[in-house]
Design a protein around this motif. Structure first.
Motif, PDB file in Angstrom:
ATOM      1  N   GLN C  67     -10.986   1.879  24.862  1.00 22.54           N
ATOM      2  CA  GLN C  67      -9.925   1.330  25.700  1.00 22.54           C
ATOM      3  C   GLN C  67      -8.856   0.730  24.786  1.00 22.54           C
ATOM      4  O   GLN C  67      -9.190   0.203  23.741  1.00 22.54           O
ATOM      5  N   ILE C  79      -9.750   9.547  33.774  1.00 22.65           N
ATOM      6  CA  ILE C  79      -9.709   8.081  33.771  1.00 22.65           C
ATOM      7  C   ILE C  79     -10.574   7.563  34.917  1.00 22.65           C
ATOM      8  O   ILE C  79     -10.540   8.103  36.018  1.00 22.65           O
ATOM      9  N   SER C  81     -11.939   4.347  37.406  1.00 25.52           N
ATOM     10  CA  SER C  81     -11.584   3.052  37.952  1.00 25.52           C
ATOM     11  C   SER C  81     -12.032   1.972  36.980  1.00 25.52           C
ATOM     12  O   SER C  81     -13.128   2.054  36.437  1.00 25.52           O
ATOM     13  N   ASP C  83     -10.676   1.301  34.116  1.00 25.12           N
ATOM     14  CA  ASP C  83     -10.184   1.540  32.765  1.00 25.12           C
ATOM     15  C   ASP C  83      -8.825   0.882  32.565  1.00 25.12           C
ATOM     16  O   ASP C  83      -8.057   0.691  33.507  1.00 25.12           O
ATOM     17  N   THR C  84      -8.569   0.561  31.313  1.00 21.98           N
ATOM     18  CA  THR C  84      -7.211   0.184  30.930  1.00 21.98           C
ATOM     19  C   THR C  84      -6.604   1.378  30.213  1.00 21.98           C
ATOM     20  O   THR C  84      -7.231   1.966  29.333  1.00 21.98           O
ATOM     21  N   THR C 111      -4.266   9.341  38.129  1.00 19.19           N
ATOM     22  CA  THR C 111      -5.060   8.233  37.594  1.00 19.19           C
ATOM     23  C   THR C 111      -5.492   7.349  38.768  1.00 19.19           C
ATOM     24  O   THR C 111      -4.683   7.095  39.652  1.00 19.19           O
ATOM     25  N   THR C 115      -6.693   0.799  37.943  1.00 18.88           N
ATOM     26  CA  THR C 115      -6.714   0.821  36.487  1.00 18.88           C
ATOM     27  C   THR C 115      -5.612  -0.127  36.041  1.00 18.88           C
ATOM     28  O   THR C 115      -4.695  -0.411  36.799  1.00 18.88           O
TER      29      THR C 115
END
Lengths: 546, 329, 546, 329
Positions: C67, C79, C81, C83-84, C111, C115
């Motif tokens: 990340q 990607i 849920s 995630d950055t 995406t 996020t």
């Protein structure tokens, strides 16, 4: 000791210095006015609402002869330069933008400009910008302290509940110590300091464009002021900073209206019977952009180049250095809204009606093309289009443009005559002038004599004494019998051409000397003020033997 | 002009209780449509719209007589000790209330306490003493209270802010006349006419109450309300007027050296005396109680209560200025 | 431990919480991202500009599996849920608003919504609002620190030379100690804190209206986003705060477009063959204003009342409670600009083409009258005017209005059907419903059963379970086999009607229970998110025996 | 395609001075239009637009011969010690520079120092040693320097950022070949191709200089410039590229363990290596002096100077990241 000096102006907003006894205060600012003006403490029972009938006002208005002097539309009073005036209870007018602006225009017209305007009980961080824009200079903490008692946390973008104080929206001394009153006062002080900085930088209007969006009334006030004669008087002819047209209101700015009016009413185009309309470029002046190099190459001086653009409408090539043509920047999305279309069409119609061409060629695409066609229909002329592909700078399109002009004679360029007609409203008929220098820095000479130079930073023509001798009328300021030492101060001005606006190039004429320089005030302000620099002097010429 | 509905009915009539001279009495109150106040200039007054416009002489007498009949029915039904008859003008002005009507009313209230209101210029010593003796014919407890709208003891405020056409000295003289004639005096004060700051209005009431105590038997303070079609309404719509805070009203009552009755018309509403909206009801209730029990402790305890708007009121009291007002709505 | 939860939304702007290991951070905010995400320190040599060709990207894009996950339009990546993500080097796109918005829309579409979006090297006080508006959540101090080295003093309204630090424009800790770096960071933090507060209050757009005026590019970005499908998805159906239309851009807001579209496409007017156009009032809902009382009295229910207004265009009386009809406020100067005229005319033409009336009476004056006439001409119907004096509320004008309607039959009002058609796109055909209560608080009953109630704070109709039984389709959210305890969370949502937008009244259906409530997310977000409240539950009904 | 103007004239020809092996020599430099680089893919290279497009064989030979004649005239006039002939490609590629032209040039520079440039793949041991011996026929001082555009010793950077089609190992081999053949090697380094942070580019130069010192006789570092119609220009227009700071250039020269010549083309301009505009001229002058006198103290003293933009440069050097660049324009 009292005194008011306006040090900077940006439109109707002012930055200056107020002296009351030993206290010197720069404005716009907020202060404890009852300390500065003790007379305020002895004015109980004097209430008169700003909208009251003349009879009531004449019966009950009390004057104590002290500063600040109360103003009321139904109570004319002789105000001197340097006085501080108060508009009692005018905070109640803020919800009535039309009345607010109309009454203020009336009062301003009958009061010398170099007075300090105190609006009591009104100033908050959220309205400080519009109040200064309206022409107020001095404020108090009454409204912010009141907001404090109401548990309101004040910021320039509005009021929040007190609890947000813990959320880091501000970190002033007040916020750090949990002192809401202090925060609210600091927030106002900061806002006024920013406004003062903006006025001095000439970027106040751009600041206001954002600030006024907090409440519909503020926008209304801005729109009313934009339409006023007062704004026309005070709006400068040039600035050295970008002109950001970041909202739909920008097209109604005095600068835009004035540009169109001067284009139609003053500007003398070169002798040409073919015009080509081309789009603007992001880079200014346009002719330094890649696209314009291509257009100009294709046109090959065989037509008068006219740049169609928002918000200015139409910029002839020979006016592209004129403010704000070389200074504006505008959001581009490809969509021209209908107010833009309307105003620009209107400018085109006026221009082409005043200056008919044998042929008008439009090298335009998209909405710009539609606008040009509309204007042609309304003004009653034929228009030819030369865009062949979907890019105006494609070789095929440029080729078409070039071919459309084949056989047309070259137009004799005349940078100086166009700019001078636009700036001074004067038809320069001086032969044999030569334009030299590397564009956009140009000088106009005849032999070794320098007559004019361009001033691209300001978007103006700068005449020398020789230049002024060719511009026989207008833009004169008359002074008394003295040889100016430094700048021309307002009390020294006897008379001035009423068309003069802040930033204008002027010729100062007195019995003992002539001076070239740039006006700092409008003619009206020069004549009615007793303090402040009226003309920033460039050169002085003593007149001998007189 | 719209035609008047039910011209033979009083504008309002109701029964209730009144605190007079240390006791609570059953009362009947009637608002009677009359020929209308001859002065008719007060900036705050709406009653000029509740008159018989252009009706005079016998027809006026007939219509007022009919209204008095309704009052008579109520009196007979309830047998109140106190009868209050208000004409929104001057009971003793014969152009407004024909002489026959005045006389007729006196007959109805023998032995009772009658309260009528009048401008000073219509108050005549002889007439009052005649009415007093008529009433007392029905019993010694009977009497007449003449209610005078003094509004304030400040001639300056009365002139500028109300345009009442009355001097304090007139009032003092008239009060003496009434007392000498054996009648009693009720005095109306107006709390916060326009053009005054919250503090100026407050101080004006405190001073006025102190001033009139020797000259009056009853004091009624009216917190100003914005009535329709008044100059005050114009000012209010232009943000130039704010009715008094209920905090101010309560504070005056709490501080007053005499019992002052008070009926805050429109209390708690934008056009009437109001605070922030959340504490209004509580204060209005306390005032209502105080009207009947004269228990000043109650008003003092109100002033010890807290509300988010109390800081605002205190600020307005201390910082609102003649040249920067009203600070709130 | 990592996680992202969106706690509030206002359009495309989000307020939420990011968890990275032990660190919990509310966003939008700025932080030292290299400390939060150490992988950033090991990504030297990985540069890929945001506009690069796919071949180059596929050859040189390096993924380290850490990340924040780099996004590139030419490098699809899965990607999750929580995630950055990082959009590397996107600060360079800010001068290209069209590309910026287009590429961002593409990335956002692929995406999950929950996020956290990190935009490096870009955030300044002046652009924070537009960046958050675009959909970015996390920032760093790179740009502010850089500005510090350039001796720039940063404020939300732009950059000033460092020397202004002494002028009291700010009084944060940095300013007090002469620490420009600290000031610039605090200025950014403060701005982000204000933005976060605004998002939670639902007043972010009004804030942005002012903030975006600093640079033309920001305005361009706002305008592009206003036109995007993404904004349509995320823009709430209602707010409980005023809708301030303080610039020419307001008319292009999704709320305005949506109102007009629903008016034309969904709304079912009462059975009436006479319509009266009347002007709006400052007071909302209109019918509580003095002027509208007079109009309604004169009309006496003998026509369908249609309020002409800017920026909404046309508000039928029976929709006057619908958001934003009861919530908007707009600067009034008497001048309707040509974009307003165009959009409103357009709405009128669409409405009257869809819903022809036998007679259309316009009780209007000034520009409004011209617009109505234009619309009538374009839509091809006759229009009658009834304003006799220069004031619409004068007795003579009202008399004329009343007389124009003499002989017309009374229109049967049907508040519920109109609002339901508008809100749910459903034609309610339930007889014998009774509307009760004191306007604007209304309830709809049949006998003792409550079906609907108005929710004037939101400008919506709130159906009960019985009410939902009458609205047979649409606005359903489907959940798994569970009985909701508290609100419905996004992971529990199996499917949702794609028309659902934040703020919509919805019926939640599962095997074990039915629920009424208000959507917190759009359908798209409910379906694609794994965290956060999807539906704020009002009532739950267990389904027995299933 | 626009027709080429004056195809029989070199693109440029000038005389000057060059610092080689500790001494300053008069020199003549000619940029000759050739058949063009066969590789022709480098992202930063504009020279592919300055070739004889579509002209081959005898006609190419004729036109190049004509250009060489101009060079000959200059050589005869000035009698320089150093002759530099650049074709913006590979002198030893016979498709680009026909064999006759190569041979003809060698004849002109006997006893002199000839510098030509070439990609590695065209460099042949036998040919070099033949040319070396031809030149030395005119005097032992004569020699041939083969200039190789290595650009960087990092294969990774060379591939991603330049697309040069060359491995460092090729260069090392070729250098050995040249030396063994009696020739000398000049190595070009490219300071800051695209996709590198200011720091990455800086470090790359420091490393590259250290790496190549054993293999080269001369080092020339070219700070990257945005030339028209290159991929680099596209990146630059999209804000994705910033030319190196002159501070970086000066700092590399100040730190370099060997003398590195450097001619910052477009120095001080937006498209070339630049600082803030106010200190650029001073640094460019210092670099020019350093080229001829190899006085590293001069570069060290430049780095001790101050300017408002130096803080910015230092910040960029330390904080610009691959994922957040370029930070400035």
């Amino acid at each position: 000791m009292k005194g008011v000096e306006i040090l900077s102006r940006d439109g109707t907003a002012r930055y200056g210095r107020l002296t009351v006894d030993d206290t010197i205060l720069n404005f716009p600012s907020a202060t404890d006015t009852t300390r500065l003006f003790p007379a305020l403490n002895t004015r109980s029972g004097t209430n008169i609402p700003p909208i009251e009938d003349p009879d009531f006002v004449s019966r009950f208005l009390i004057r104590d002869g002290e500063q600040p002097i109360p103003l009321h539309i139904h109570a004319p009073v002789n105000i001197q330069s340097g006085d501080t005036v108060i508009t009692p209870n005018w905070h109640t007018l803020l919800s009535r933008p039309r009345d607010f602006c109309q009454l203020l225009d009336q009062l301003k017209a009958s009061t010398p400009p170099d007075t300090c305007w105190y609006l009591p009980g009104a100033a908050l961080p959220e309205n400080a910008a519009i109040l200064v824009h309206a022409g107020f200079d001095l404020f108090d903490y009454i409204a912010t302290d009141l907001a404090t008692t109401q548990e309101k946390f004040c910021l320039p973008d509005g009021q929040y509940p007190e609890k947000v104080m813990e959320e880091g929206l501000c970190s002033c001394q007040g916020c750090l110590s949990g002192d809401l009153l202090l925060h609210n006062r600091i927030a106002l002080d900061q806002e006024l300091a920013r406004i003062g900085r903006r006025i001095r930088d000439g970027t106040f209007r751009e600041f206001l464009e954002g600030r006024c969006r907090t409440k519909p009334e503020f926008v209304s006030i801005m729109r009313h002021i934009d339409k006023s004669d007062r704004m026309e008087q005070y709006c400068p002819v040039s600035r050295t900073v970008p002109f950001l047209a970041t909202s739909g209101d920008s097209i109604h700015r005095v600068e835009v209206r004035r540009f169109a009016d001067r284009l139609v009413e003053r500007y003398i185009p070169p002798v040409a019977d073919v015009a080509v309309l081309i789009p603007c470029s992001a880079k200014k002046p346009y002719s330094l952009s890649q696209s314009h190099r291509k257009f100009s190459q294709a046109i090959g001086r065989r037509a008068h180049e006219l740049i169609m653009t928002s918000p200015l409408g139409l910029v002839p090539r020979d006016l592209e250095l004129c403010y704000p043509a070389a200074a504006y920047d505008v959001p581009v999305t490809g969509y021209w809204d209908h107010e833009e279309r309307y105003q620009i069409t209107n400018t085109l119609v006026r221009y082409f009606t005043r200056h008919p061409y044998r042929r008008v060629i439009a090298h335009l695409d998209g909405d710009a093309r539609i606008i040009a066609q509309d204007a042609a229909d309304q003004a009653g002329f034929e228009i030819e289009f030369t865009c062949e592909t979907d890019r105006l700078t494609d070789p095929a399109s440029l080729q078409a443009l070039s071919e459309a002009l084949s056989g047309e004679r070259k137009v004799k360029s005349h940078l100086v005559r166009g700019m001078i007609s636009f700036q001074f409203g004067y038809d320069l008929k001086a032969p044999n002038l030569e334009v030299k220098g590397s564009y956009p820095e140009q000088v106009v000479k005849r032999g070794r004599n320098l007559y004019f130079s361009t001033d691209p930073a300001h978007g103006l023509i700068r005449p020398t004494f020789e230049g002024w001798s060719l511009i026989e009328t207008g833009y004169r300021v008359y002074i008394d019998e003295f040889v100016p030492q430094g700048d021309i101060l307002a009390p020294g001005v006897i008379d001035a051409d009423p068309v003069i606006r802040p930033g204008d190039e002027v010729l100062v004429i007195g019995d003992k000397a002539m001076t070239t320089g740039r006006a700092v005030m409008s003619a009206d302000e020069m004549i009615r003020s007793s303090r402040g620099v009226a003309v920033r002097v460039r050169k002085v010429k003593k007149l001998d033997g007189q | 002009m719209k035609p008047i509905k039910n011209p033979e009915e009083p504008l309002a009539i109701w029964s209730g209780q009144d605190y007079i001279a240390g006791e609570i009495h059953p009362s009947v109150t009637a608002i009677i449509r009359s020929g209308g106040c001859s002065w008719n200039r007060c900036k705050i007054c709406q009653y000029r719209h509740e008159r018989f416009s252009g009706i005079k002489g016998d027809e006026l007498t007939r219509l007022m007589y009919a209204q008095i009949q309704r009052l008579k029915e109520q009196i007979e039904k309830i047998n109140p000790h106190v009868v209050k008859v208000y004409t929104s003008g001057s009971f003793f002005d014969p152009l407004e209330v024909p002489k026959e009507i005045q006389d007729h009313l006196i007959e109805l209230v023998k032995g009772k306490t009658l309260i009528v209101e009048s401008r000073c210029e219509y108050i005549d010593a002889e007439q009052i003493s005649r009415y007093v003796s008529h009433i007392k014919e029905g019993g010694e407890a009977g009497n007449i209270y003449v209610a005078i709208g003094l509004e304030t003891t400040s001639d300056k405020i009365r002139e500028k802010c109300i345009d009442k056409g009355l001097q304090y000295s007139d009032y003092l003289k008239t009060s003496e006349v009434i007392h000498k004639a054996g009648g009693k005096v009720k005095t109306y004060l107006l709390h916060k006419p326009p053009y005054l700051t919250e503090r100026e209005a407050y101080d004006d009431m405190i001073t006025s109450i102190q001033n009139i105590m020797p000259s009056t038997d009853l004091i009624s303070m009216n917190p100003c309300t914005v009535q329709r079609n008044t100059h005050l309404e114009t000012l209010w719509k232009r943000q130039a007027y704010r009715p008094p805070y209920l905090w101010s009203v309560a504070s005056i009552l709490a501080k007053s050296p005499a019992h002052v009755t008070c009926d805050p018309i429109g209390g708690g509403q934008a056009r009437g005396p109001h605070n922030c909206g959340s504490c209004d009801g509580m204060i209005l209730d306390a005032i209502k109680d105080y009207n009947l029990n004269a228990d000043q402790e109650l008003m003092l305890s109100v002033m010890e209560m807290d509300c988010t708007c109390k800081n605002e009121w205190e600020y307005v009291m201390s910082q609102e200025r003649s040249w920067s007002m009203p600070l709130t709505r």
